[in-house]
Design a protein around this motif. Structure first.
Motif, PDB file in Angstrom:
ATOM      1  N   ASP A   1       0.870  -1.156  -0.140  1.00  0.00           N
ATOM      2  CA  ASP A   1       0.133   0.109   0.080  1.00  0.00           C
ATOM      3  C   ASP A   1       0.854   1.485  -0.051  1.00  0.00           C
ATOM      4  O   ASP A   1       0.619   2.318  -0.903  1.00  0.00           O
ATOM      5  N   LEU A   2       2.022   1.482   0.735  1.00  0.00           N
ATOM      6  CA  LEU A   2       2.693   2.409   0.688  1.00  0.00           C
ATOM      7  C   LEU A   2       3.552   2.597  -0.398  1.00  0.00           C
ATOM      8  O   LEU A   2       3.563   3.619  -0.913  1.00  0.00           O
ATOM      9  N   HIS A   3       3.949   1.367  -1.260  1.00  0.00           N
ATOM     10  CA  HIS A   3       4.602   1.360  -2.285  1.00  0.00           C
ATOM     11  C   HIS A   3       3.509   2.023  -3.545  1.00  0.00           C
ATOM     12  O   HIS A   3       4.448   2.760  -4.355  1.00  0.00           O
ATOM     13  N   MET A   4       2.391   1.805  -3.261  1.00  0.00           N
ATOM     14  CA  MET A   4       1.422   2.404  -4.290  1.00  0.00           C
ATOM     15  C   MET A   4       1.058   3.498  -4.214  1.00  0.00           C
ATOM     16  O   MET A   4       0.647   4.506  -4.940  1.00  0.00           O
TER      17      MET A   4
ATOM     18  N   THR B   1       1.034   4.561  -7.964  1.00  0.00           N
ATOM     19  CA  THR B   1      -0.040   5.184  -8.826  1.00  0.00           C
ATOM     20  C   THR B   1       0.066   6.683  -8.730  1.00  0.00           C
ATOM     21  O   THR B   1      -0.808   7.289  -9.314  1.00  0.00           O
ATOM     22  N   VAL B   2       1.198   7.199  -8.258  1.00  0.00           N
ATOM     23  CA  VAL B   2       1.643   8.806  -8.373  1.00  0.00           C
ATOM     24  C   VAL B   2       2.523   9.010  -9.426  1.00  0.00           C
ATOM     25  O   VAL B   2       3.636   8.415  -9.211  1.00  0.00           O
ATOM     26  N   PRO B   3       2.348   9.815 -10.287  1.00  0.00           N
ATOM     27  CA  PRO B   3       3.114  10.080 -11.378  1.00  0.00           C
ATOM     28  C   PRO B   3       4.598  10.635 -10.856  1.00  0.00           C
ATOM     29  O   PRO B   3       4.433  11.508  -9.903  1.00  0.00           O
ATOM     30  N   ASP B   4       5.680  10.215 -11.338  1.00  0.00           N
ATOM     31  CA  ASP B   4       6.867  10.584 -10.981  1.00  0.00           C
ATOM     32  C   ASP B   4       7.298  10.465  -9.421  1.00  0.00           C
ATOM     33  O   ASP B   4       8.020  11.213  -8.841  1.00  0.00           O
ATOM     34  N   ARG B   5       6.601   9.671  -8.891  1.00  0.00           N
ATOM     35  CA  ARG B   5       7.002   9.272  -7.252  1.00  0.00           C
ATOM     36  C   ARG B   5       7.258   7.685  -7.471  1.00  0.00           C
ATOM     37  O   ARG B   5       6.468   6.964  -8.001  1.00  0.00           O
ATOM     38  N   ALA B   6       8.213   7.363  -6.594  1.00  0.00           N
ATOM     39  CA  ALA B   6       8.529   5.935  -6.494  1.00  0.00           C
ATOM     40  C   ALA B   6       9.012   5.739  -4.953  1.00  0.00           C
ATOM     41  O   ALA B   6      10.002   6.397  -4.599  1.00  0.00           O
ATOM     42  N   HIS B   7       9.000   4.808  -4.467  1.00  0.00           N
ATOM     43  CA  HIS B   7       9.585   3.790  -3.302  1.00  0.00           C
ATOM     44  C   HIS B   7      10.670   3.291  -3.760  1.00  0.00           C
ATOM     45  O   HIS B   7      10.783   1.920  -3.877  1.00  0.00           O
ATOM     46  N   ALA B   8      11.843   3.754  -4.635  1.00  0.00           N
ATOM     47  CA  ALA B   8      12.869   3.094  -5.197  1.00  0.00           C
ATOM     48  C   ALA B   8      14.102   3.078  -4.201  1.00  0.00           C
ATOM     49  O   ALA B   8      15.168   2.865  -4.976  1.00  0.00           O
ATOM     50  N   CYS B   9      14.080   3.305  -2.976  1.00  0.00           N
ATOM     51  CA  CYS B   9      15.007   3.398  -2.055  1.00  0.00           C
ATOM     52  C   CYS B   9      14.919   2.084  -0.956  1.00  0.00           C
ATOM     53  O   CYS B   9      15.498   2.182  -0.083  1.00  0.00           O
ATOM     54  N   GLY B  10      13.616   1.688  -0.882  1.00  0.00           N
ATOM     55  CA  GLY B  10      13.381   0.659   0.001  1.00  0.00           C
ATOM     56  C   GLY B  10      12.737   1.273   1.279  1.00  0.00           C
ATOM     57  O   GLY B  10      12.684   0.556   2.173  1.00  0.00           O
ATOM     58  N   HIS B  11      12.405   2.555   1.412  1.00  0.00           N
ATOM     59  CA  HIS B  11      11.740   3.010   2.642  1.00  0.00           C
ATOM     60  C   HIS B  11      10.637   2.404   3.010  1.00  0.00           C
ATOM     61  O   HIS B  11      10.276   2.385   4.180  1.00  0.00           O
TER      62      HIS B  11
END
Length: 407
Positions: A32-35, A110-120
């Motif tokens: 859910d956080l990832h989305m 689901t958010v444009p140009d936003r990502a959990h790409a560091c594993g937080h």
């Protein structure tokens, strides 16, 4: 505890093993956080979700004064101070301003140009899960000392949300602090660990160059800012590297260079931006003066006026030996001797270092690469993902540390 006795110690001897049902819940929470990734100091939805789940467990989290992030004490009656130093477990909760490029992933952002790409999101699920398990142990009178959960905002925003959390009392009464950071090079089920520095210092550097422009047919009447910018981009890293001990690892790396709009016009303005990274704490303290001098020399050579914005970031994360040993013992107790591997000092920056300027602590590299997967998905890349078995590994390591800590 000797290595011999540790090797014989099965993980279920210590309380705090994660149930399959709670692991499934934490996986869903992480997804859910990832989305729904949120940038630093904007993590309102994330904060609310963590707060709600902790309150469901009968805990009383406190949102930080900034409005995002929270701290929560376990095993400590409300309004009372701990009579012994607390162990703190820290997670960072913010995401990155990059697109999620994973294909065929049901939980992609689901958010444009936003990502959990560091594993937080993984870090958050681990500390949340540890908190829920420890709350149950505390209710059964099995927790020997209070534990504080620190869900920190804005790790990706220099100089880091850790400073705000510390200012808001995150370390009050804390004697030791632990953290994990996802490592896609380490297999899930294992951690990477070292004593001493495990990350590097990281600062931000912005350079603006100005001078009279003109026609490319008459460059002698101009200040050739394109050439000046190019020489700064090439020469400054080399100059800086020669002005400190090479073992300090002081490195300038550019991420952006911009100048001009037409092929036959010498521009009046140019910009460069990048990072300054350093392995050594003393060299990091000297870095601003060294970098400034190198830029000014090159700019002056090309008759360019320079304006330098050197933004102090974070010092290296330096693992305290006893705290790193606690993480090692905890991991061995859960998964045996082979679950811990040595790791190198990286050039990445982490604001967990600010906590360690105040109390001892350590960070472990949490393996998130699926066993047998030969593809290494690097951090800060849009296709980053993690083997969610690592959530169970991180939770159980932290719960074991809470039981084994004899601070």
């Amino acid at each position: 505890m000797s290595q011999e006795s540790e090797a014989q110690l099965p993980g279920d001897v210590l309380p705090g093993v994660l149930s399959e049902s709670l692991h499934a819940e934490l996986v869903a929470f992480r997804r859910d956080l990832h989305m729904h990734p949120e940038l630093g100091n904007q993590e309102f939805r994330t904060t609310a979700a963590i707060k709600e789940r902790l309150e469901q467990a009968g805990l009383r989290p406190r949102v930080l004064a900034t409005g995002t992030g929270l701290i929560c004490d376990i095993g400590l009656p409300e309004g009372q101070r701990s009579t012994v130093p607390m162990l703190a477990l820290r997670a960072d909760i913010d995401a990155l301003p990059i697109p999620d490029t994973k294909a065929d992933c049901a939980y992609r952002s689901t958010v444009p140009d936003r990502a959990h790409a560091c594993g937080h999101d993984m870090h958050t699920a681990v500390v949340l899960g540890a908190g829920l398990v420890l709350a149950d142990l505390a209710a059964k009178k099995l927790l020997s000392r209070p534990v504080r959960l620190v869900f920190q905002p804005a790790e990706e925003v220099l100089p880091g949300g850790a400073l705000g959390a510390i200012g808001d009392g995150a370390l009050d009464g804390v004697g030791r602090i632990l953290a994990v950071h996802c490592d896609p090079k380490v297999e899930a089920g294992r951690i990477g660990l070292r004593h001493g520095p495990i990350t590097s210092a990281c600062d931000r550097l912005e350079v603006a160059l100005d001078g009279p422009g003109g026609h490319t047919a008459r460059p002698h009447l101009t200040t050739d800012l394109v050439t000046a910018a190019a020489r700064i981009a090439i020469d400054v890293p080399a100059l800086v590297a020669r002005r400190v001990d090479t073992r300090a690892g002081l490195a300038v790396t550019w991420g952006r260079i911009e100048s001009g709009h037409a092929p036959n016009v010498v521009p009046q303005h140019a910009e460069l931006s990048g990072t300054v990274r350093c392995l050594d704490l003393d060299a990091w303290r000297d870095a601003p003066d060294i970098v400034h001098a190198a830029i000014d020399e090159i700019a002056t050579l090309h008759r360019a006026k320079s304006e330098i914005n050197y933004v102090r970031g974070v010092p290296p994360v330096v693992n305290d030996r006893e705290s790193a040993e606690l993480l090692r013992r905890s991991m061995v107790a859960r998964r045996g001797m082979k679950s811990v591997e040595s790791t190198e000092q990286s050039l990445g920056g982490e604001d967990f270092s600010w906590y360690l300027e105040n109390v001892p602590g350590a960070m472990a590299r949490l393996g998130v690469r699926a066993p047998g997967d030969r593809t290494v998905r690097d951090l800060h890349q849009g296709d980053f993902d993690a083997d969610e078995y690592a959530i169970k590994v991180g939770v159980e390591m932290f719960t074991a540390a809470s039981m084994l800590d004899d601070m």
